[in-house]
Motif scaffolding. Structure first.
Motif, PDB file in Angstrom:
ATOM      1  N   UNK A 280      16.380  -5.982  11.691  1.00 34.21           N
ATOM      2  CA  UNK A 280      15.925  -4.912  10.802  1.00 34.21           C
ATOM      3  C   UNK A 280      14.871  -5.448   9.847  1.00 34.21           C
ATOM      4  N   UNK A 281      13.769  -4.701   9.756  1.00 37.79           N
ATOM      5  CA  UNK A 281      12.763  -4.982   8.750  1.00 37.79           C
ATOM      6  C   UNK A 281      12.773  -3.879   7.716  1.00 37.79           C
ATOM      7  N   UNK A 282      12.792  -4.242   6.432  1.00 34.28           N
ATOM      8  CA  UNK A 282      12.915  -3.250   5.358  1.00 34.28           C
ATOM      9  C   UNK A 282      11.707  -3.353   4.440  1.00 34.28           C
ATOM     10  N   UNK A 283      11.105  -2.191   4.154  1.00 42.45           N
ATOM     11  CA  UNK A 283       9.990  -2.132   3.213  1.00 42.45           C
ATOM     12  C   UNK A 283      10.285  -1.048   2.198  1.00 42.45           C
ATOM     13  N   UNK A 284       9.966  -1.297   0.932  1.00 40.06           N
ATOM     14  CA  UNK A 284      10.295  -0.383  -0.160  1.00 40.06           C
ATOM     15  C   UNK A 284       9.059  -0.182  -1.023  1.00 40.06           C
ATOM     16  N   UNK A 285       8.894   1.036  -1.517  1.00 38.07           N
ATOM     17  CA  UNK A 285       7.811   1.334  -2.468  1.00 38.07           C
ATOM     18  C   UNK A 285       8.230   2.526  -3.299  1.00 38.07           C
ATOM     19  N   UNK A 286       7.733   2.549  -4.537  1.00 37.99           N
ATOM     20  CA  UNK A 286       8.010   3.707  -5.369  1.00 37.99           C
ATOM     21  C   UNK A 286       7.278   4.914  -4.789  1.00 37.99           C
ATOM     22  N   UNK A 287       7.777   6.078  -5.096  1.00 35.96           N
ATOM     23  CA  UNK A 287       7.145   7.297  -4.583  1.00 35.96           C
ATOM     24  C   UNK A 287       5.688   7.379  -5.024  1.00 35.96           C
ATOM     25  N   UNK A 288       5.430   6.930  -6.235  1.00 30.68           N
ATOM     26  CA  UNK A 288       4.061   6.989  -6.753  1.00 30.68           C
ATOM     27  C   UNK A 288       3.152   5.999  -6.044  1.00 30.68           C
ATOM     28  N   UNK A 289       3.687   4.828  -5.668  1.00 29.68           N
ATOM     29  CA  UNK A 289       2.859   3.793  -5.042  1.00 29.68           C
ATOM     30  C   UNK A 289       2.776   3.932  -3.539  1.00 29.68           C
ATOM     31  N   UNK A 290       3.659   4.726  -2.946  1.00 30.01           N
ATOM     32  CA  UNK A 290       3.734   4.802  -1.488  1.00 30.01           C
ATOM     33  C   UNK A 290       2.405   5.175  -0.829  1.00 30.01           C
ATOM     34  N   UNK A 291       1.610   6.124  -1.396  1.00 28.30           N
ATOM     35  CA  UNK A 291       0.343   6.455  -0.734  1.00 28.30           C
ATOM     36  C   UNK A 291      -0.614   5.284  -0.631  1.00 28.30           C
ATOM     37  N   UNK A 292      -0.475   4.303  -1.504  1.00 25.33           N
ATOM     38  CA  UNK A 292      -1.390   3.156  -1.485  1.00 25.33           C
ATOM     39  C   UNK A 292      -0.852   2.011  -0.646  1.00 25.33           C
ATOM     40  N   UNK A 293       0.277   2.190  -0.036  1.00 25.17           N
ATOM     41  CA  UNK A 293       0.858   1.148   0.808  1.00 25.17           C
ATOM     42  C   UNK A 293       1.068   1.718   2.198  1.00 25.17           C
ATOM     43  N   UNK A 294       1.424   0.852   3.114  1.00 24.09           N
ATOM     44  CA  UNK A 294       1.787   1.300   4.461  1.00 24.09           C
ATOM     45  C   UNK A 294       3.162   0.754   4.760  1.00 24.09           C
ATOM     46  N   UNK A 295       4.144   1.564   4.396  1.00 23.64           N
ATOM     47  CA  UNK A 295       5.522   1.095   4.523  1.00 23.64           C
ATOM     48  C   UNK A 295       5.886   0.767   5.963  1.00 23.64           C
ATOM     49  N   UNK A 296       5.332   1.518   6.912  1.00 22.20           N
ATOM     50  CA  UNK A 296       5.697   1.282   8.310  1.00 22.20           C
ATOM     51  C   UNK A 296       5.186  -0.065   8.797  1.00 22.20           C
ATOM     52  N   UNK A 297       3.957  -0.391   8.423  1.00 25.16           N
ATOM     53  CA  UNK A 297       3.426  -1.707   8.812  1.00 25.16           C
ATOM     54  C   UNK A 297       4.200  -2.816   8.099  1.00 25.16           C
ATOM     55  N   UNK A 298       4.480  -2.590   6.815  1.00 25.85           N
ATOM     56  CA  UNK A 298       5.224  -3.603   6.073  1.00 25.85           C
ATOM     57  C   UNK A 298       6.615  -3.802   6.687  1.00 25.85           C
ATOM     58  N   UNK A 299       7.266  -2.704   7.047  1.00 27.12           N
ATOM     59  CA  UNK A 299       8.582  -2.826   7.676  1.00 27.12           C
ATOM     60  C   UNK A 299       8.478  -3.522   9.023  1.00 27.12           C
ATOM     61  N   UNK A 300       7.386  -3.297   9.742  1.00 22.95           N
ATOM     62  CA  UNK A 300       7.192  -3.951  11.038  1.00 22.95           C
ATOM     63  C   UNK A 300       6.986  -5.454  10.854  1.00 22.95           C
ATOM     64  N   UNK A 301       6.223  -5.811   9.814  1.00 21.75           N
ATOM     65  CA  UNK A 301       6.055  -7.261   9.533  1.00 21.75           C
ATOM     66  C   UNK A 301       7.394  -7.886   9.161  1.00 21.75           C
ATOM     67  N   UNK A 302       8.206  -7.147   8.371  1.00 20.41           N
ATOM     68  CA  UNK A 302       9.518  -7.677   8.001  1.00 20.41           C
ATOM     69  C   UNK A 302      10.408  -7.807   9.231  1.00 20.41           C
ATOM     70  N   UNK A 303      10.297  -6.843  10.170  1.00 19.81           N
ATOM     71  CA  UNK A 303      11.071  -6.922  11.408  1.00 19.81           C
ATOM     72  C   UNK A 303      10.659  -8.146  12.218  1.00 19.81           C
ATOM     73  N   UNK A 304       9.380  -8.408  12.245  1.00 15.16           N
ATOM     74  CA  UNK A 304       8.910  -9.590  12.985  1.00 15.16           C
ATOM     75  C   UNK A 304       9.548 -10.860  12.422  1.00 15.16           C
ATOM     76  N   UNK A 305       9.617 -10.905  11.110  1.00 15.39           N
ATOM     77  CA  UNK A 305      10.216 -12.086  10.489  1.00 15.39           C
ATOM     78  C   UNK A 305      11.711 -12.149  10.770  1.00 15.39           C
ATOM     79  N   UNK A 306      12.380 -10.979  10.786  1.00 13.83           N
ATOM     80  CA  UNK A 306      13.815 -10.971  11.065  1.00 13.83           C
ATOM     81  C   UNK A 306      14.083 -11.454  12.486  1.00 13.83           C
ATOM     82  N   UNK A 307      13.296 -11.044  13.424  1.00 13.44           N
ATOM     83  CA  UNK A 307      13.480 -11.471  14.817  1.00 13.44           C
ATOM     84  C   UNK A 307      13.134 -12.947  14.967  1.00 13.44           C
ATOM     85  N   UNK A 308      12.123 -13.361  14.220  1.00 10.35           N
ATOM     86  CA  UNK A 308      11.751 -14.768  14.313  1.00 10.35           C
ATOM     87  C   UNK A 308      12.847 -15.655  13.723  1.00 10.35           C
TER      88      UNK A 308
END
Length: 931
Positions: free
Chosen positions: A623-651
């Motif tokens: 599992x890769x988990x990414x978190x952002x405040x509702x206000x900051x979410x438009x300026x981030x890409x939670x899905x990509x961040x969660x995917x990077x976290x998943x990569x690290x979890x699998x690694x």
């Protein structure tokens, strides 16, 4: 009698109802007299009217033909003067039956030596001077002016003579023939038979001179009251017959005398001396064949003495070859000793115009009836004043009424309206009636037998003086249309649901995940709270899929989906975004500690063994988990961040969870090194393609080849696209891949053609990156692409919902170059129905994930069948991918699928092996033989 009064300014001052009916108008007042006069007589009539109005005519009457409703009518216009002799206007009365002329033939036996005189009347002077040309016997010469002469005419005859002279002056009659009495110088009256005609006219046709010949018949004719009465009676009868344009016939069979009037002959185009059939059989030979049976039946009844009345319609041939309709009316006036008709007398009337209108009206009614029947229409009328309605038979049937009564109480309609529609429907119709508006409304009715039907009613509001306010309308039974629309809407909703949900697990798919995420950010504004994305990858899924088969793999995915549903918070959106990847989107996400507990609970439950049949299966999840405040979410890409976290979890060894941090992004940059190998493969020409055949679903004849990209690496051998396409996409190399595959496919096609092989059309994948290239058209034109031999598959169908002007222009250019468009992987969760309609591809390829389960899954079969039906409705050919077994073939054939492709039919092979396959198929007329 029809009549009206004309003021001195020659406009109608008043008119009675009879004349208004004659001219088919509610009111003649204010109508100029000149507009009523028939054009052929206008000049002569108006000249006489002017002479009377100016006091320059010894006659105070003018005869004028007026244009009535469908016919000419003769009117007299007599000057009306006040006590001082001043003109008050003209009293105009119908003179259709006014006696003006006797039949010349009535006096054709007059001796030539009877006393007579011949005189002329000069109409160019106001007094109308008279001059005697000759006179014989004891007849006095005529002298003076016309008014003096008319004073000598017997008072009872003067009106007829004035009418006859006026008819000559206005050119209504061409000749005068009349019997009248004139006072002689000795005070006695002499009876003249006078004939006259216009002997001089102006260039405009206005009479300038009348010539009269008067024969003294007093000493010749019997002047008894009975003779005069008989003559008057005969004149009335002839006038009536002639006015009605009736042909008279009189057949005296005992004396073998047959009289046919001149009008009878004229109605048939016969001249006076033309032969006419006198025998019954000869007469029947001139009758229209379709009327013979009816005529013979009537004659039979006449001969049998069943009736003395003749009244029938028939067609008879005119001399011009056309058929003329006649109404024949007569009577048997005498029978012989055997009871057979000895003499019959009657008249014929030409009713061709009436019958033509009647037949055409009947035909129009029949055509309208057929059209209404075909359209499912029923007719109704509503009389507002009487509050009564007319329903035709189709409407009665529509409402389930069997009493056959077409006239209905208006309130009866409301009793049939469905209770749920009654209030709105009645309110609408009441408003239309109040405002005098047309009706256009849909509602449901409950028939007499309880069946519910959907009705569309349309009515035209008409309000005129003759009929009063009325509605004329039709009803359409649109039940089937409503049901079809409902079915299509349900199908569309079902497909829309399927397009946003994973068919296997029932979870949301990537499309729905993106839509919900975007909608939430749009509506969030600056609200407090935070979002969390948990990205799951199923560990060991590939091993289960490879060792136990796809069914076991499907069961594994369903098992994993159930675990995620149970262990994610209420309100979380769980979606399947790939083969074995899932994402949970948490709104108003809890603290990190709680997220850790959720993640660990899912990992623990996912690690517990489960059984597929009797086979124990073991999986896990990272599992890769990414978190952002509702206000900051438009300026981030939670899905990509969660995917990077998943990569690290699998690694880290799988079965773990990791929270995203900035370090992971740095690590991702280092992975760029792995792209270098792919770039080297480009430079060294290691990118090639294999070809997988496509077959006609019915005949299994080869219909196409799909060019599939492969990486033939010098170190690792043949690498499949799922191992490098994502990397290529990340590197932005998909457009270059498309170019290489297209060029290689064209090269191989030419080699095969030169070898004489039957080459079917080839399809190649085209990415959205390439379609977004404004220079795509120029690049394609450089390749000299063969028309009709290529099709482009839209590999990333997600672009369908993000089209722009460049893509639209390129799609149009591709079509103009003779290249077909195909939609690949339909049903994988990307392509929407709306976008599919906009692109209008030639072919639609159903994703293998939908095809593979149809052998065992009834639900999947129904879904695939629906897609095939939609393709058929949209005239899109459907290709089924993933045909892995022979069992798939008959199922897809029965669904009406067009083409098949899959490992169960033929695997992808390189160019050389594909050439060999084409050669082998050529030996079997291009048809595949299943083992």
């Amino acid at each position: 009698m029809p009549g009206f009064f004309v003021a001195p300014n020659q406009t109608v001052l008043c008119a009675n109802a009879a004349v208004c009916a004659t001219f088919d108008t509610p009111d003649l007042r204010g109508t100029p007299l000149r507009s009523l006069i028939a054009p052929d007589w206008y000049t002569a009539v108006m000249a006489q009217i002017e002479r009377i109005r100016e006091g320059r005519s010894p006659l105070d009457v003018a005869i004028m033909p007026l244009r009535g409703a469908g016919a000419l009518h003769v009117f007299s216009a007599r000057a009306v003067k006040d006590d001082n002799g001043e003109m008050s206007g003209f009293l105009c009365q119908c003179a259709d039956s006014v006696h003006r002329c006797d039949d010349l033939r009535l006096w054709q036996s007059l001796p030539e030596d009877l006393p007579q005189r011949r005189w002329i009347c000069d109409t160019t002077d106001d007094a109308h001077s008279l001059e005697t040309l000759n006179a014989t016997g004891d007849v006095d010469p005529v002298q003076g002016v016309l008014s003096d002469y008319l004073d000598l005419v017997h008072p009872k005859d003067r009106n007829s003579l004035e009418n006859a002279l006026a008819a000559l002056l206005t050119a209504v009659d061409q000749e005068l023939s009349l019997t009248y009495r004139v006072r002689r110088s000795d005070g006695d009256h002499v009876t003249f038979f006078g004939t006259g005609r216009v002997t001089a006219r102006s260039d405009a046709g206005v009479p300038l001179q009348l010539t009269m010949t008067e024969v003294d018949i007093k000493s010749y004719a019997e002047t008894s009251t009975d003779v005069i009465s008989l003559a008057e009676s005969e004149r009335r009868w002839k006038t009536a017959v002639l006015s009605a344009n009736q042909g008279v016939w009189d057949h005296d069979f005992e004396r073998d005398r047959h009289f046919l009037s001149r009008t009878w002959r004229e109605l048939r185009g016969l001249a006076e001396k033309d032969p006419v059939p006198e025998a019954t059989d000869d007469w029947l030979a001139t009758i229209h064949p379709q009327d013979l049976a009816h005529i013979c039946e009537q004659l039979s009844r006449l001969n049998a003495g069943e009736t003395d009345v003749i009244n029938y319609k028939f067609r008879q041939r005119h001399t011009n070859g056309e058929w003329v309709w006649f109404l024949s009316r007569g009577r048997v006036v005498r029978r012989d000793a055997q009871g057979l008709p000895a003499r019959i007398i009657g008249t014929d009337i030409d009713i061709t115009d009436i019958k033509t209108v009647e037949i055409e009206s009947q035909r129009m009614a029949e055509r309208l009836d057929v059209a209404m029947e075909a359209a499912g229409m029923a007719r109704w009328e509503y009389n507002v004043t009487q509050n009564r309605a007319f329903w035709d038979d189709r409407l009665l049937n529509m409402f389930g009424i069997t009493d056959g009564q077409n006239i209905r109480a208006a309130d009866e309609w409301a009793t049939f309206i469905h209770p749920e529609d009654k209030e709105a429907t009645l309110a609408y119709t009441e408003q239309c009636l109040h405002e005098g508006r047309d009706v256009d409304h849909d509602y449901r009715l409950v028939r007499g037998d309880g069946e519910i039907r959907h009705i569309r009613t349309r009515g035209k509001f008409v309000d005129d003086a003759e009929t009063g306010p009325r509605y004329y309308g039709v009803n359409f039974d649109i039940t089937q249309d409503k049901l079809r629309a409902q079915e299509l809407e349900e199908a569309r909703a079902g497909l829309e649901y399927e397009s946003r949900h994973d068919a296997l697990t029932g979870l949301a798919n990537r499309r729905r995940l993106d839509d919900v995420y975007t909608s939430h950010l749009t509506a969030a504004d600056d609200r407090p709270g935070r979002l969390a994305v948990l990205h799951f990858d199923i560990d060991h899924f590939k091993q289960i899929n490879d060792t136990l088969g796809h069914d076991a793999g499907d069961a594994t995915l369903k098992h994993a989906a159930d675990i995620l549903r149970r262990n994610t918070p209420d309100g979380a959106l769980v979606s399947r975004v790939g083969g074995d990847e899932f994402v949970a989107l948490l709104f108003d996400a809890p603290e990190d500690v709680t997220l850790e507990l959720i993640a660990q609970q899912i990992i623990d439950e996912m690690a517990r063994p489960f059984f597929y049949g009797s086979q124990e299966c073991n999986i896990g999840t990272s599992i890769g988990i990414a978190i952002a405040s509702t206000a900051d979410a438009p300026d981030t890409n939670l899905f990509i961040d969660a995917d990077l976290a998943l990569y690290e979890a699998k690694k880290a060894g799988r079965g773990r969870y990791r929270f995203y941090n900035a370090r992971m992004k740095e690590e991702a940059r280092r992975r760029k090194n792995s792209f270098d190998a792919l770039l080297a493969g480009f430079d060294q020409g290691e990118i090639t393609c294999h070809y997988q055949p496509q077959f006609d679903a019915k005949t299994l004849e080869i219909t196409g080849l799909e060019a599939l990209v492969r990486w033939d690496n010098a170190k690792f051998g043949l690498i499949m696209p799922d191992e490098f396409l994502q990397t290529a996409q990340d590197m932005g190399l998909l457009a270059q891949f498309d170019e290489i595959v297209l060029r290689r496919a064209l090269y191989d096609m030419n080699i095969w053609l030169e070898a004489g092989l039957p080459v079917p059309p080839i399809s190649v994948n085209v990415s959205s990156n390439r379609l977004n290239d404004p220079s795509l058209g120029d690049r394609l034109r450089q390749l000299d692409l063969p028309r009709g031999m290529l099709s482009f598959e839209l590999l990333e169908s997600a672009f369908l919902d993000a089209r722009n002007d460049v893509i639209d222009a390129n799609l149009k250019m591709i079509a103009e170059m003779g290249i077909d468009i195909e939609i690949d992987d339909f049903g994988s969760g990307h392509a929407s129905i709306a976008s599919l309609l906009q692109v209008a591809p030639k072919r639609l390829k159903i994703d293998r994930t939908l095809i593979q389960p149809i052998v065992a899954s009834k639900t999947q079969r129904a879904l695939v069948s629906t897609i095939v039906d939609i393709g058929r409705m949209l005239d899109i050919r459907v290709v089924a991918e993933g045909v892995e077994t022979a069992a798939h073939v008959p199922i897809l054939q029965n669904m009406g699928c067009c083409y098949l492709q899959g490992y169960g039919l033929a695997q992808p092979t390189d160019a050389a092996s594909t050439a060999k396959l084409l050669e082998e198929l050529a030996q079997t007329q291009g048809r595949l033989r299943l083992a």
